[in-house]
Design an enzyme around this catalytic site. Sequence first.
Site, PDB file in Angstrom:
ATOM      1  N   ASP A  91       0.869  -1.174   0.000  1.00  0.00           N
ATOM      2  CA  ASP A  91       0.000   0.000   0.000  1.00  0.00           C
ATOM      3  C   ASP A  91       0.906   1.225   0.000  1.00  0.00           C
ATOM      4  O   ASP A  91       1.429   1.612   1.048  1.00  0.00           O
ATOM      5  CB  ASP A  91      -0.911  -0.016   1.232  1.00  0.00           C
TER       6      ASP A  91
ATOM      7  N   GLU B 143      -1.436  -1.377  -4.788  1.00  0.00           N
ATOM      8  CA  GLU B 143      -2.692  -0.664  -4.997  1.00  0.00           C
ATOM      9  C   GLU B 143      -2.477   0.485  -5.971  1.00  0.00           C
ATOM     10  O   GLU B 143      -1.473   1.195  -5.900  1.00  0.00           O
ATOM     11  CB  GLU B 143      -3.234  -0.124  -3.670  1.00  0.00           C
TER      12      GLU B 143
ATOM     13  N   ASP C 219      -2.251   1.094   7.171  1.00  0.00           N
ATOM     14  CA  ASP C 219      -1.365   0.847   6.030  1.00  0.00           C
ATOM     15  C   ASP C 219      -1.010  -0.636   5.903  1.00  0.00           C
ATOM     16  O   ASP C 219      -1.072  -1.207   4.820  1.00  0.00           O
ATOM     17  CB  ASP C 219      -0.095   1.697   6.144  1.00  0.00           C
TER      18      ASP C 219
END
EC number: 3.1.21.10
Length: 170
Positions: A11, A71, A143
């Site tokens: 992420d 992502e 996160d």
Amino acid sequence: MQSTIRIIGIDPGLRRTGWGIIETLGNSLRFVASGTVTSDGEMDLASRLCQLHDGLADVVHSYQPHEAAVEQTFVNKDATATLKLGQARGIAMLVPARAGLRVAEYAPNAVKKAVIGVGHGEKQQIHMMLKVLMPKAEFKGNDAADALAIAICHAHNRQAITSRLAALAG
């Protein structure tokens, strides 16, 4: 015969880049590790990107994943923040690619749909489902949790991706 595949989910973020590692064998998922790589907000941008690079490189070297998933970036109203996030995302893609891993990308809505069943949801729903899917999962903060969700999304989608790549190659 199936073999265990180790996946790192990433992420990306300039302040905090979350990472999560899972193993998948068929339809089963197993938590391996998760954490966050941080950069020093007092440093210049290039130095912060180096911190993210070095931290992720250490994680990839330590856990030796077979595949990676990152992502995709959403667009902010603040163009400068979006650009900086894009640079951090570049590091998140570069590190596993330099380690020889195939890097898949997933939209935030696809990640949420894979984990909680719908494309829009709250962070708490993701946390709850991570514990349902992998009861031994440990993560500190959003996160690392998001990174685990990205890895799970890839685990669910990798069969279709692998089949398509095999068809193209053959």
